[in-house]
Design an enzyme around this catalytic site. Structure first.
Site, short mmCIF file in Angstrom:
data_model
loop_
_atom_site.label_atom_id
_atom_site.label_comp_id
_atom_site.label_asym_id
_atom_site.label_seq_id
_atom_site.Cartn_x
_atom_site.Cartn_y
_atom_site.Cartn_z
CG ASN A 15 -1.98 0.98 1.36
OD1 ASN A 15 -1.82 2.08 0.51
ND2 ASN A 15 -2.80 1.00 2.13
NE ARG A 40 -8.75 12.55 3.41
CZ ARG A 40 -8.83 11.24 2.99
NH1 ARG A 40 -9.83 11.05 1.93
NH2 ARG A 40 -8.21 10.34 3.49
CD GLU A 98 -8.91 -0.57 4.04
OE1 GLU A 98 -8.28 -0.09 5.22
OE2 GLU A 98 -9.23 0.38 3.02
#
Ligand code: ADP
Length: 394
Positions: free
Chosen positions: A9, A238, A381
Site C-alpha cells: 500500500n 479533510r 483491508e
C-alpha cells in the site's frame, strides 16, 4: 505448505506492507516505510513477533523498496516464496472495475488516470514499478479502491454538470474505500447468517478517512466519496462536503490559489480544522476538559454522518443492518451511541452494554428486538486484498 502473498500500500511518503498466507490467512510479516522523500526515513519490519527497525534516507519509492527487500533477506520471510503481489491502487477510473493483473500496457493505462487522483495514483504507480523490478518473476495485481462502487447507478454517480465538461474530464462519483466496504458488508451477511444478496445495509467506514456506503441486495448503490476522496463525511483533516461555491469565494475574497484551497480542504480541515486534533482519543479528552471547539467538532461530525445515514435509508427504501468499522467506528462507543440514539425514530435500538464492549470480533450492538441490526465489524483491508489477489491469480 503455505501460499505467501505480499500486499503493498504505497502512499505519497510511506509504503505499508504485509505478507499473508493465502491458505490459512495468517499474517507472516508486516511493516511500514515512512518519510520517503525526507532526509531521514524509517522502516519497521515485523516478523515472528519481533520488530526490526532501521533509519535511513529514502529519496524515492524505488530506494525504499530496495531497503525493504534487504530487511526481508536479513530477517525473513524469504521473498522467493512469495507467489504474487497485490497493490492497493486508489483510483481505477471508469476503466478498471475489478482487480486486474498488472502488465506494461495496463500500467500505461493507469498512468493516464493519474490526473483523476494526483495525490494517490502516482505514488502507487511508483510502488508498482519498484516492486515489479524487485520481484519480476511473480504476478502483480492492482486492487482498486473504486472497484466496489463501479456498480453505482447513473442517477447516483452523475453530477448535475454540463455533460460535455463532465465527459471530457471523466467527472463523476467514483467512490473509495471499496475494499473495506466490500469486506465488511460480506462479513455482515456472514454474521447475520443471511445471503449477501438478500438484504439492504449501510456501512460506515470511519477512520482518518471516512466514507459511508448504501448496499442494496449485495450491490453498492451510493457512497459519500466522489470524484476524489475529499467528498462526504467530516474526516481527520479533510472537510468532506462543502458548498461547491467555496472555491470561487476563497479565490476571489481570500486571494487563495487553487493549490492553497486544495491543501486547506485536504490537510487543514475536518476535525483538525475544527478543533486542532485529528485523533478521537485526543478529541474525547478535549471534550471531557470542556473544550467548546472539540464539542462542536464532534457535533458537526455526528450531524454529517446522521444526515448521510438518513439519506441512504431513503435511497434504499429501508435497511436491515447498519455497521460501523475502521478506527473510529470500531473503537469509539460514544460516536456510535450519539448516532444510534438519534435514529430511534427509524427503528434503531442501541444495547448500551453491548456498545461499550471492546472487542476485535464482529458484534451486534443493537437490542435483540431492534428492527434494524446495528453492528461493529472490524475491517481488514490487507486480508481482503490477499483474497482478491489469490482469486485474481488462480
Ligand atoms: P486510517 O484511515 O489511517 O486507516 P484508521 O482506520 O486506523 O485510519 O483510524 C484511525 C483513527 O481511529 C484515529 O485517528 C482515531 O481517531 C481513531 N481511533 C483509533 N483507536 C481509537 C480508540 N481506542 N478510541 C477512539 N478512537 C480511536
Amino acid at each position: 505448505m503455505s501460499t505467501p502473498i505480499l500486499l503493498l500500500n504505497a502512499g505519497s511518503s510511506s509504503i505499508k506492507y504485509q505478507v499473508i498466507d493465502a491458505d490459512d490467512e495468517a499474517v507472516i510479516a508486516s511493516g511500514i516505510v515512512q518519510r520517503i522523500g525526507d532526509e531521514y526515513g524509517t522502516i519497521d519490519h515485523t516478523v515472528a513477533g519481533t520488530t526490526h527497525f532501521m533509519e535511513r534516507g529514502f529519496p524515492n519509492h524505488s530506494r525504499a523498496l530496495t531497503v525493504m527487500v534487504q530487511l526481508f533477506n536479513e530477517h525473513g520471510p524469504a521473498l522467493s516464496d512469495v507467489v504474487a503481489v497485490g497493490h492497493r491502487t486508489v483510483h481505477g477510473g471508469a476503466a478498471f472495475n475489478s482487480t486486474t493483473l498488472i502488465t506494461d500496457e495496463m500500467l500505461e493505462h493507469l498512468r493516464e488516470l493519474s490526473p483523476l487522483a494526483p495525490l494517490h495514483n502516482p505514488p502507487a504507480i511508483a510502488g508498482i514499478e519498484a516492486a515489479r523490478r524487485a520481484l519480476p518473476d511473480v504476478p502483480h495485481v492492482a486492487i482498486f479502491d473504486t472497484a466496489f462502487f463501479s456498480s453505482l447507478p447513473a442517477e447516483a454517480y452523475t453530477y448535475a454538470l454540463d455533460g460535455t465538461v463532465a465527459k471530457t474530464h471523466g467527472i463523476r462519483k467514483y467512490g473509495f474505500h471499496g475494499t473495506s466496504h466490500s469486506f465488511v458488508s460480506r462479513k455482515v451477511a456472514e454474521f447475520l447468517g443471511r445471503p449477501y444478496e438478500s438484504f439492504n445495509q449501510i456501512v460506515c467506514h470511519l477512520g482518518n478517512g471516512a466514507s459511508i456506503s448504501a448496499i442494496r441486495n449485495g450491490v453498492a448503490v451510493d457512497t459519500s466519496m466522489g470524484l476524489t476522496p475529499l467528498a462526504g463525511l467530516v474526516m481527520g483533516t479533510r472537510s468532506g462536503d462543502v458548498d461547491p461555491g467555496l472555491h470561487a469565494f476563497l479565490s476571489r475574497q481570500g486571494g487563495m490559489s487553487i493549490d492553497d484551497i486544495d491543501n486547506l480542504l485536504n490537510k487543514k480541515s475536518g476535525m483538525l480544522g475544527l478543533c486542532g486534533a485529528t485523533d478521537f482519543r485526543d478529541i474525547n479528552d478535549l471534550v471531557a476538559e470542556g473544550n467548546a471547539d472539540a464539542a462542536l467538532a464532534v457535533d458537526v461530525y455526528v450531524h454529517r454522518l446522521l444526515s448521510y445515514i438518513g439519506s441512504y435509508v431513503a435511497v434504499l427504501g429501508g435497511i436491515d443492518a447498519l455497521t460501523f468499522t475502521a478506527g473510529v467506528g470500531e473503537n469509539n462507543p460514544s460516536i456510535r451511541k450519539a448516532i444510534v440514539n438519534r435514529l430511534a425514530g427509524l427503528g434503531f435500538v442501541l444495547d448500551d452494554a453491548a456498545n461499550d464492549v471492546r472487542s476485535k470480533e464482529p458484534r451486534r450492538i443493537s437490542t435483540a428486538d431492534s428492527p434494524v441490526a446495528v453492528l461493529v465489524v472490524p475491517t481488514n483491508e490487507e486480508l481482503a486484498m490477499a483474497r482478491e489477489t489469490k482469486a485474481a491469480i488462480s
